[in-house]
Design an enzyme around this catalytic site. Structure first.
Site, mmCIF file in Angstrom:
data_model
loop_
_atom_site.group_PDB
_atom_site.id
_atom_site.type_symbol
_atom_site.label_atom_id
_atom_site.label_comp_id
_atom_site.label_asym_id
_atom_site.label_seq_id
_atom_site.Cartn_x
_atom_site.Cartn_y
_atom_site.Cartn_z
ATOM 1 N N HIS A 120 11.375 14.282 -3.081
ATOM 2 C CA HIS A 120 12.384 13.235 -3.159
ATOM 3 C C HIS A 120 12.028 12.344 -4.448
ATOM 4 O O HIS A 120 13.187 12.011 -5.075
ATOM 5 C CB HIS A 120 12.238 12.073 -1.891
ATOM 6 C CG HIS A 120 12.633 12.788 -0.491
ATOM 7 N ND1 HIS A 120 11.774 12.895 0.528
ATOM 8 C CD2 HIS A 120 13.860 13.190 0.168
ATOM 9 C CE1 HIS A 120 12.341 12.937 1.542
ATOM 10 N NE2 HIS A 120 13.750 13.737 1.139
ATOM 11 N N PHE A 178 11.266 9.009 4.801
ATOM 12 C CA PHE A 178 10.014 9.308 4.939
ATOM 13 C C PHE A 178 9.786 10.247 3.546
ATOM 14 O O PHE A 178 9.357 11.303 3.410
ATOM 15 C CB PHE A 178 9.950 10.609 6.173
ATOM 16 C CG PHE A 178 8.368 10.033 6.740
ATOM 17 C CD1 PHE A 178 7.943 9.096 7.334
ATOM 18 C CD2 PHE A 178 7.371 11.333 6.605
ATOM 19 C CE1 PHE A 178 6.522 8.853 7.590
ATOM 20 C CE2 PHE A 178 6.118 10.920 6.795
ATOM 21 C CZ PHE A 178 5.416 10.067 7.408
ATOM 22 N N MET A 205 16.749 11.494 4.202
ATOM 23 C CA MET A 205 16.534 11.307 5.456
ATOM 24 C C MET A 205 15.399 10.354 5.441
ATOM 25 O O MET A 205 14.723 10.229 6.641
ATOM 26 C CB MET A 205 16.561 12.312 6.636
ATOM 27 C CG MET A 205 17.725 13.282 6.554
ATOM 28 S SD MET A 205 18.145 13.936 8.104
ATOM 29 C CE MET A 205 16.949 15.103 8.014
HETATM 30 O O1 PAF Z 1 18.238 17.021 2.940
HETATM 31 C C1 PAF Z 1 18.436 16.251 3.656
HETATM 32 O O2 PAF Z 1 17.276 15.478 3.904
HETATM 33 C C2 PAF Z 1 19.637 15.870 4.375
HETATM 34 O O3 PAF Z 1 20.092 17.300 5.037
HETATM 35 C C3 PAF Z 1 20.669 15.298 3.707
HETATM 36 C C4 PAF Z 1 21.124 15.946 2.512
HETATM 37 C C5 PAF Z 1 20.158 13.873 3.567
HETATM 38 C C6 PAF Z 1 21.759 14.956 4.669
HETATM 39 O O4 PAF Z 1 21.612 14.374 5.797
#
Ligand code: PAF
Length: 282
Positions: A37, A32, A30
């Site tokens: 990540h 940011f 999502m």
């Molecule tokens: O973990 C997240 O950021 C969200 O739940 C995802 C997997 C991108 C789904 O919108």
């Protein structure tokens, strides 16, 4: 690095990649982007020909009192991070692009949700399952990467992939931690200095649990009570939950056996922290 904003263009890209027999590693986000990540992207980079990430703040997974509007967004910064990590394609659709009209079919996750964080976020995982179903169909990845910090989400995605036969390998990636063991999170900055000092006790408690199990304790009620009492004395925050469940089924168990998760959530003055460990007990 390509930025793709429409589903049609993304599908076109995917077709071209598939025609060349290239494997796609997919990291849904999502935005940011933070170190958690980054570890997913690095992992995807190691094992796939092409890395695709999606940046989409999915309104369907936010409850009416949750922070969809104020959820942090900074596409320029995300773009730089993705580029530096060697991402090949960023899928960055608008809400209108993903949901041009109300959906005529609703997904309801019936299992693995009524425990841990899911208990206090009704409908959250329905929204996650819905957006991932769309993203998996659009991107058709060979592998999809999710952080184990949100182990419940990994369990739900495991159910989604198995129940609906997506030909996708789910790759759970270990939680990234600070040197003192605290699970990294963009929310840690909301801790007061005193709270930050004591917060690593959450992970320490999880380690203690591992030791007690290694020493032979198998009774989940006894373990939960002892761990709760021990954590309570080392933190000022309030314990939201401390649960020991089977993994990935997230079922209640009387005795520790096989793959289990020990998960903790603690509420501090401005932030709620979560952490967990998953262990396989013979
Ligand atoms: O973990 C997240 O950021 C969200 O739940 C995802 C997997 C991108 C789904 O919108």
């Amino acid at each position: 690095m390509k930025i793709v904003r429409t589903i049609e263009d993304m599908q076109q890209q995917v077709q071209e990649l598939k025609a060349q027999n290239l494997s796609i590693g997919f990291v849904p986000t999502m935005g940011f982007l933070h170190e958690g990540h980054m570890s997913l992207m690095e992992e995807a980079k190691k094992h796939n020909d092409i890395v695709v990430i999606s940046i989409f703040v999915n309104p369907l997974q936010f409850g009416p009192n949750e922070d969809f509007d104020s959820y942090p967004r900074d596409f320029e910064r995300d773009e730089k991070i993705a580029e530096q990590l060697g991402v090949d394609v960023v899928f960055y659709p608008s809400v209108d692009q993903m949901y041009p009209k109300p959906l005529s079919i609703k997904m309801t996750v019936t299992d693995r949700t009524n425990v841990l964080c899911g208990r206090s976020r009704p409908g959250h995982f329905d929204g996650v399952a819905t957006v991932l179903t769309k993203l998996f169909h659009i991107i058709q990845p060979s592998r999809a990467y999710f952080g184990l910090k949100d182990a419940q989400q990994v369990a739900v995605v495991d159910g989604l992939i198995n129940d609906f036969n997506f030909p996708i390998e789910l790759v759970p990636v270990p939680t990234v931690r600070e040197e003192d063991g605290l699970a990294k999170s963009s929310r840690n900055v909301r801790l007061t200095p005193e709270e930050r000092k004591e917060a690593p006790n959450i992970y320490k408690t999880l380690q203690v649990a591992k030791e007690w199990i290694a020493d032979g304790e198998r009774d989940t009620n006894k373990l939960t009570d002892r761990l709760f009492a021990s954590l309570e004395t080392t933190i000022s925050g309030s314990i939201d939950y401390l649960e020991i469940l089977s993994y990935p089924e997230l079922g209640n168990i009387d005795s520790v056996d096989g793959k289990i998760i020990i998960a903790i959530a603690v509420k501090y003055s401005n932030v709620r922290l979560i952490d967990n460990i998953i262990i396989d007990v013979a």
